[in-house]
Design a protein around this motif. Structure first.
Motif, PDB file in Angstrom:
ATOM      1  N   ARG A  44      -1.751  -2.730   4.367  1.00  0.00           N
ATOM      2  CA  ARG A  44      -2.866  -1.711   4.318  1.00  0.00           C
ATOM      3  C   ARG A  44      -3.701  -1.821   5.659  1.00  0.00           C
ATOM      4  O   ARG A  44      -3.989  -0.784   6.294  1.00  0.00           O
ATOM      5  CB  ARG A  44      -4.061  -2.496   3.179  1.00  0.00           C
ATOM      6  CG  ARG A  44      -5.284  -1.546   2.877  1.00  0.00           C
ATOM      7  CD  ARG A  44      -6.025  -2.222   2.058  1.00  0.00           C
ATOM      8  NE  ARG A  44      -7.037  -1.234   1.709  1.00  0.00           N
ATOM      9  CZ  ARG A  44      -8.166  -1.654   1.009  1.00  0.00           C
ATOM     10  NH1 ARG A  44      -8.121  -2.903   0.489  1.00  0.00           N
ATOM     11  NH2 ARG A  44      -9.239  -0.771   0.479  1.00  0.00           N
ATOM     12  N   GLY A  47      -1.460   0.243   8.184  1.00  0.00           N
ATOM     13  CA  GLY A  47      -1.416   1.562   7.839  1.00  0.00           C
ATOM     14  C   GLY A  47      -2.844   2.079   8.360  1.00  0.00           C
ATOM     15  O   GLY A  47      -2.912   3.201   9.016  1.00  0.00           O
ATOM     16  N   SER A  53      -0.165   5.836   5.400  1.00  0.00           N
ATOM     17  CA  SER A  53      -0.478   5.148   4.490  1.00  0.00           C
ATOM     18  C   SER A  53       0.286   3.762   3.999  1.00  0.00           C
ATOM     19  O   SER A  53       1.186   3.251   4.811  1.00  0.00           O
ATOM     20  CB  SER A  53       0.097   5.934   2.889  1.00  0.00           C
ATOM     21  OG  SER A  53       1.626   5.764   2.786  1.00  0.00           O
ATOM     22  N   GLU A  54      -0.390   2.729   3.000  1.00  0.00           N
ATOM     23  CA  GLU A  54      -0.048   1.568   2.843  1.00  0.00           C
ATOM     24  C   GLU A  54       1.428   1.817   2.320  1.00  0.00           C
ATOM     25  O   GLU A  54       2.219   0.791   2.901  1.00  0.00           O
ATOM     26  CB  GLU A  54      -0.666   0.846   1.816  1.00  0.00           C
ATOM     27  CG  GLU A  54      -0.247  -0.424   1.652  1.00  0.00           C
ATOM     28  CD  GLU A  54      -1.136  -1.061   0.603  1.00  0.00           C
ATOM     29  OE1 GLU A  54      -0.720  -2.023   0.016  1.00  0.00           O
ATOM     30  OE2 GLU A  54      -2.236  -0.809   0.250  1.00  0.00           O
ATOM     31  N   THR A  56       3.746   3.907   3.240  1.00  0.00           N
ATOM     32  CA  THR A  56       4.853   4.282   4.229  1.00  0.00           C
ATOM     33  C   THR A  56       4.899   2.834   4.905  1.00  0.00           C
ATOM     34  O   THR A  56       6.188   2.646   5.492  1.00  0.00           O
ATOM     35  CB  THR A  56       4.013   5.113   5.205  1.00  0.00           C
ATOM     36  OG1 THR A  56       3.874   6.319   4.520  1.00  0.00           O
ATOM     37  CG2 THR A  56       4.776   5.491   6.370  1.00  0.00           C
TER      38      THR A  56
END
Length: 172
Positions: A44, A47, A53-54, A56
């Motif tokens: 998190r 990201g 995003s987390e 990704t």
């Protein structure tokens, strides 16, 4: 992680299995940089810092670790763990004995690093020993007992001034 002059280098797994080739892009490199600074940083947080995003970051992390391009480890100072001797040993090996000697040395608990070299030596070892007596036993009895070694040279380390595995980005 192996890098070359290409900004998106192919990486081969170093785990002994068949190499997995992946191409690292700028996002992979950025994730690696964040993890080199703090290997416990959350997906998190990474990201958010990279504006992705987390999920990704989690996907990229998994791909990097499964390919062998990235491994998260703790780096400990052997002197603070009670070891009094850190040494580097260079070995010259008889032809045909190289792999056998590597396979013998790798499992030894006092051997923390083994690499193949070219030049002055064939193998480079890093070892940690409780004291000078343990180092003496290692270099006068245990290593020569392997056979196939034609020369060894030992250097002891007195103090660690820097430990870093933050590799710079490949030249662009």
């Amino acid at each position: 992680m192996q890098e070359n002059a290409d900004p998106t280098p192919a990486v081969e797994s170093g785990n002994g299995a068949a190499p997995d080739k992946i191409t690292l892009d700028e996002l992979d490199a950025a994730i690696i940089r964040h993890l080199q600074q703090d290997g416990r940083r959350t997906y998190r947080d990474i990201g958010r810092a990279l504006d992705v995003s987390e999920g990704t970051v989690r996907f990229r992390y998994r791909r990097l670790t499964e390919s062998g391009a990235l491994r998260i480890v703790a780096i400990a100072d052997p002197f603070r763990l009670g070891y009094r001797v850190l040494a580097f040993i260079l070995l010259r090996i008889e032809p045909g004995a190289h792999q056998r000697i590597i396979e013998t040395l790798v499992p030894w608990p006092e051997v923390t690093y083994v690499s193949t070299c070219v030049g002055h030596a064939d193998l480079y070892l890093q070892v940690v020993c409780r004291d000078e007596e343990d180092l003496l036993e290692l270099v006068t009895n245990k290593i020569p007992g392997i056979g196939g070694i034609t020369y060894s040279e030992t250097f002891t380390e007195l103090k660690i001034h820097k430990i870093s595995y933050n590799y710079p980005s490949a030249p662009g």
